[in-house]
Design a protein around this motif. Sequence first.
Motif, mmCIF file in Angstrom:
data_model
loop_
_atom_site.group_PDB
_atom_site.id
_atom_site.type_symbol
_atom_site.label_atom_id
_atom_site.label_comp_id
_atom_site.label_asym_id
_atom_site.label_seq_id
_atom_site.Cartn_x
_atom_site.Cartn_y
_atom_site.Cartn_z
ATOM 1 N N THR A 1 58.227 26.348 37.382
ATOM 2 C CA THR A 1 57.232 25.368 37.805
ATOM 3 C C THR A 1 57.666 24.631 39.053
ATOM 4 O O THR A 1 56.897 23.925 39.658
ATOM 5 N N THR A 2 58.903 24.731 39.436
ATOM 6 C CA THR A 2 59.343 24.016 40.626
ATOM 7 C C THR A 2 60.102 24.957 41.546
ATOM 8 O O THR A 2 60.594 25.992 41.123
ATOM 9 N N LEU A 3 60.189 24.550 42.797
ATOM 10 C CA LEU A 3 60.923 25.365 43.762
ATOM 11 C C LEU A 3 62.384 25.524 43.354
ATOM 12 O O LEU A 3 62.997 26.561 43.585
ATOM 13 N N GLU A 4 62.934 24.496 42.729
ATOM 14 C CA GLU A 4 64.335 24.585 42.305
ATOM 15 C C GLU A 4 64.522 25.713 41.302
ATOM 16 O O GLU A 4 65.512 26.434 41.308
ATOM 17 N N GLU A 5 63.533 25.879 40.419
ATOM 18 C CA GLU A 5 63.630 26.964 39.438
ATOM 19 C C GLU A 5 63.501 28.327 40.122
ATOM 20 O O GLU A 5 64.148 29.288 39.731
ATOM 21 N N LEU A 6 62.674 28.371 41.164
ATOM 22 C CA LEU A 6 62.584 29.615 41.936
ATOM 23 C C LEU A 6 63.943 29.911 42.560
ATOM 24 O O LEU A 6 64.440 31.040 42.516
ATOM 25 N N ASP A 7 64.548 28.882 43.117
ATOM 26 C CA ASP A 7 65.849 29.012 43.783
ATOM 27 C C ASP A 7 66.870 29.683 42.856
ATOM 28 O O ASP A 7 67.657 30.531 43.264
ATOM 29 N N PHE A 8 66.811 29.314 41.595
ATOM 30 C CA PHE A 8 67.743 29.825 40.597
ATOM 31 C C PHE A 8 67.646 31.347 40.485
ATOM 32 O O PHE A 8 68.615 32.029 40.189
ATOM 33 N N ASP A 9 66.455 31.885 40.742
ATOM 34 C CA ASP A 9 66.230 33.321 40.582
ATOM 35 C C ASP A 9 66.531 34.133 41.838
ATOM 36 O O ASP A 9 66.365 35.345 41.836
ATOM 37 N N LEU A 10 66.919 33.460 42.912
ATOM 38 C CA LEU A 10 67.086 34.163 44.188
ATOM 39 C C LEU A 10 68.544 34.472 44.495
ATOM 40 O O LEU A 10 69.420 33.638 44.263
ATOM 41 N N VAL A 11 68.763 35.647 45.059
ATOM 42 C CA VAL A 11 70.072 35.937 45.661
ATOM 43 C C VAL A 11 70.116 35.255 47.033
ATOM 44 O O VAL A 11 71.142 34.724 47.452
ATOM 45 N N GLY A 12 68.977 35.289 47.703
ATOM 46 C CA GLY A 12 68.881 34.665 49.024
ATOM 47 C C GLY A 12 68.792 33.145 48.941
ATOM 48 O O GLY A 12 68.961 32.551 47.880
ATOM 49 N N THR A 13 68.492 32.535 50.096
ATOM 50 C CA THR A 13 68.532 31.079 50.201
ATOM 51 C C THR A 13 67.128 30.501 50.286
ATOM 52 O O THR A 13 66.303 30.987 51.062
ATOM 53 N N LEU A 14 66.901 29.474 49.497
ATOM 54 C CA LEU A 14 65.636 28.745 49.594
ATOM 55 C C LEU A 14 65.906 27.417 50.306
ATOM 56 O O LEU A 14 66.851 26.713 49.972
ATOM 57 N N VAL A 15 65.094 27.114 51.310
ATOM 58 C CA VAL A 15 65.266 25.863 52.051
ATOM 59 C C VAL A 15 63.951 25.080 51.964
ATOM 60 O O VAL A 15 62.878 25.636 52.226
ATOM 61 N N THR A 16 64.061 23.828 51.571
ATOM 62 C CA THR A 16 62.859 22.981 51.446
ATOM 63 C C THR A 16 62.940 21.851 52.475
ATOM 64 O O THR A 16 64.000 21.613 53.080
ATOM 65 N N PRO A 17 61.826 21.117 52.668
ATOM 66 C CA PRO A 17 61.844 20.019 53.644
ATOM 67 C C PRO A 17 62.912 18.969 53.345
ATOM 68 O O PRO A 17 63.284 18.181 54.227
ATOM 69 N N ASN A 18 63.425 18.926 52.121
ATOM 70 C CA ASN A 18 64.456 17.934 51.785
ATOM 71 C C ASN A 18 65.865 18.377 52.152
ATOM 72 O O ASN A 18 66.819 17.610 52.038
ATOM 73 N N ALA B 1 57.807 27.280 70.326
ATOM 74 C CA ALA B 1 56.622 26.410 70.391
ATOM 75 C C ALA B 1 55.908 26.342 69.043
ATOM 76 O O ALA B 1 55.041 25.482 68.846
ATOM 77 N N ALA B 2 56.260 27.217 68.116
ATOM 78 C CA ALA B 2 55.592 27.234 66.815
ATOM 79 C C ALA B 2 56.228 26.187 65.903
ATOM 80 O O ALA B 2 57.361 26.359 65.450
ATOM 81 N N ASP B 3 55.505 25.118 65.648
ATOM 82 C CA ASP B 3 56.009 24.023 64.819
ATOM 83 C C ASP B 3 55.620 24.315 63.364
ATOM 84 O O ASP B 3 54.721 23.694 62.810
ATOM 85 N N GLN B 4 56.314 25.255 62.746
ATOM 86 C CA GLN B 4 55.912 25.730 61.423
ATOM 87 C C GLN B 4 56.369 24.768 60.326
ATOM 88 O O GLN B 4 57.535 24.393 60.283
ATOM 89 N N ARG B 5 55.426 24.407 59.457
ATOM 90 C CA ARG B 5 55.757 23.496 58.351
ATOM 91 C C ARG B 5 55.267 24.073 57.024
ATOM 92 O O ARG B 5 54.307 23.580 56.433
ATOM 93 N N PRO B 6 55.960 25.122 56.559
ATOM 94 C CA PRO B 6 55.561 25.725 55.281
ATOM 95 C C PRO B 6 56.021 24.880 54.093
ATOM 96 O O PRO B 6 56.751 23.897 54.262
ATOM 97 N N VAL B 7 55.606 25.280 52.899
ATOM 98 C CA VAL B 7 56.050 24.610 51.666
ATOM 99 C C VAL B 7 57.567 24.734 51.544
ATOM 100 O O VAL B 7 58.266 23.782 51.180
ATOM 101 N N ILE C 1 54.505 29.602 51.361
ATOM 102 C CA ILE C 1 55.958 29.798 51.431
ATOM 103 C C ILE C 1 56.224 30.865 52.484
ATOM 104 O O ILE C 1 55.570 31.915 52.500
ATOM 105 N N LEU C 2 57.147 30.575 53.371
ATOM 106 C CA LEU C 2 57.505 31.524 54.426
ATOM 107 C C LEU C 2 58.735 32.318 53.992
ATOM 108 O O LEU C 2 59.793 31.744 53.722
ATOM 109 N N ILE C 3 58.564 33.645 53.923
ATOM 110 C CA ILE C 3 59.718 34.518 53.637
ATOM 111 C C ILE C 3 60.255 35.019 54.967
ATOM 112 O O ILE C 3 59.526 35.634 55.747
ATOM 113 N N ARG C 4 61.504 34.744 55.233
ATOM 114 C CA ARG C 4 62.139 35.287 56.442
ATOM 115 C C ARG C 4 62.987 36.493 56.034
ATOM 116 O O ARG C 4 63.822 36.414 55.148
#
Length: 469
Positions: free
Chosen positions: A10-27, A41-47, A91-94
């Motif tokens: 239900t939260t991004l933190e829980e998603l983070d737990f399932d990832l091998v990669g890195t999740l970065v949030t505005p905080n 020039a692209a001022d991207q502000r994803p979730v 959510i932006l996947i890089r």
Amino acid sequence: MSDPDINSITTLEELDFDLVGTLVTPNDAGWDAARTVWNLAADQRPVAVVFAEDAADISAVVRFATETDVRVTAQSTGHLAMAVGDLSDTILIRTSNLDTIALDERARTVRVGAGATWGLVSAMLAPAGLVALAGSSPDVGVVGYTLGGGCSWLSRSRGLASSAVTAVEMVLASGDTVRATANEHPDLFWAVRGGGGSFGIVTALEFSVFPLTDIYAGMLLFPVDRAREVLDEYAAWTDRLDNRATTCARILRFRPLPEVPELLRGQSFVGVDGAIDAPDSEAEALLKPLRAMVASIDTFSRIPAASLAEIHMDPTFPVPAIGDGISITTLDTAVVDALLDSAAGDPAGALLVVDIHHLGGALGVADPAGGALTHLAGNFVVYSAGVVPSAEAATVVAGAVASVREALRPWAAAWTYSNFRETTAEPDEMWDAATLEQLRAIKFALDPNNTIRGAHPLETEPASPGATA
Ligand SMILES: Cc1cc2nc3c(=O)[nH]c(=O)nc-3n(C[C@H](O)[C@H](O)[C@H](O)COP(=O)(O)OP(=O)(O)OC[C@H]3O[C@@H](n4cnc5c(N)ncnc54)[C@H](O)[C@@H]3O)c2cc1C
């Protein structure tokens, strides 16, 4: 990795737990770096931004997005980031870490991860005497380029890069991973080859490569006050040009900056660059009418095929830029007039480049083995761009870019090549009606909630903040 239990996420933190990669949030401290891509020039502000490490990471993000009713988009480099628009529900996947490249020399195919760039691929192919249908810049991502079609310096003889694709591996909106080929998921295989990034998140791409060790290529530059003469001659020359020549006429205004080679620094030129896949004597015969004008700089010569990535002098580092393109049917006198009035006239000198890419040849003939994009409409695609280090510069450049498109609109082709549309554009400006209808049907069947978004959506969406046209 096993499938995440999406009901418990239900939260991004829980998603983070399932990832091998890195999740970065505005905080997070690394937020600004995570959301910054090639086009500064692209001022991207994803979730949130996820730096995926594998297909399972991507699957976890897509399942999470479906469950929580947010959207997902992918970028490898962010060269097309100005087209993407508002990401506040996305959510932006890089994919930059998915950069493995494997060559099957016998089959002459390459499998690349979604983060591979053309520079890496070309460098790997060179020792084997092979080339891919790579773009002009080593920095551009293979996947974004190919999903949009892909015009290389071999395009007029070998067609679009998307037509050379043999397999696509991707994560669908369901979170499932599929491999699409001509025989498996053929509709999806058709759609992704020119239909853009709306159908799923690509994890890997396979495509054919071709034997080529060297090629006759380079550029001719003339003082910009000869633009009328050079462009008129280019129009006549391209009218009867051999398909083995893929070229681009350009107006270039180099800034007086240290990173610009001294020979070019602070100067403006009109020129022609490109490649001719023919023996020296035939290439020289083809170039004769242009060389007869006596250029100030002439670098055309036989070069290693891997050096094709250098002739267009694309920046190999992130820049803040605004650009946009329009496909046109002709380069006759009236078009050159309109172009020179809007571009060479450019009173503020805002445009760094106005490129007139010659299409036609194999690009102009529908390839029956191709995907959603079998060919490109029009005979030229004109792309103009400027660097925008400040908000004031952005306004001026956006205006100049829009004025070039506006000036050429009377000669617009039926649709414009989407990879050169860097602002929000209506889908029917980039695909013909029948193709668009088929693309929408495939998209709706796979992703009825429109969870996956590409740079150029198939349905009309609200304009992006950076939109100029
Ligand atoms: C300097 C420069 C030179 C260029 N030269 C050429 C050229 O020679 N020929 C040509 O045809 N075009 C050229 N282009 C245009 C280029 O092809 C497009 O900008 C292309 O979209 C860039 O792809 P990318 O992956 O680098 O960019 P990104 O911005 O990372 O991706 C572009 C789009 O592709 C989709 N996408 C990317 N990765 C995925 C994925 N894993 N899954 C699903 N969708 C994905 C998304 O919709 C994304 O928004 C050039 C652009 C620039 C700025």
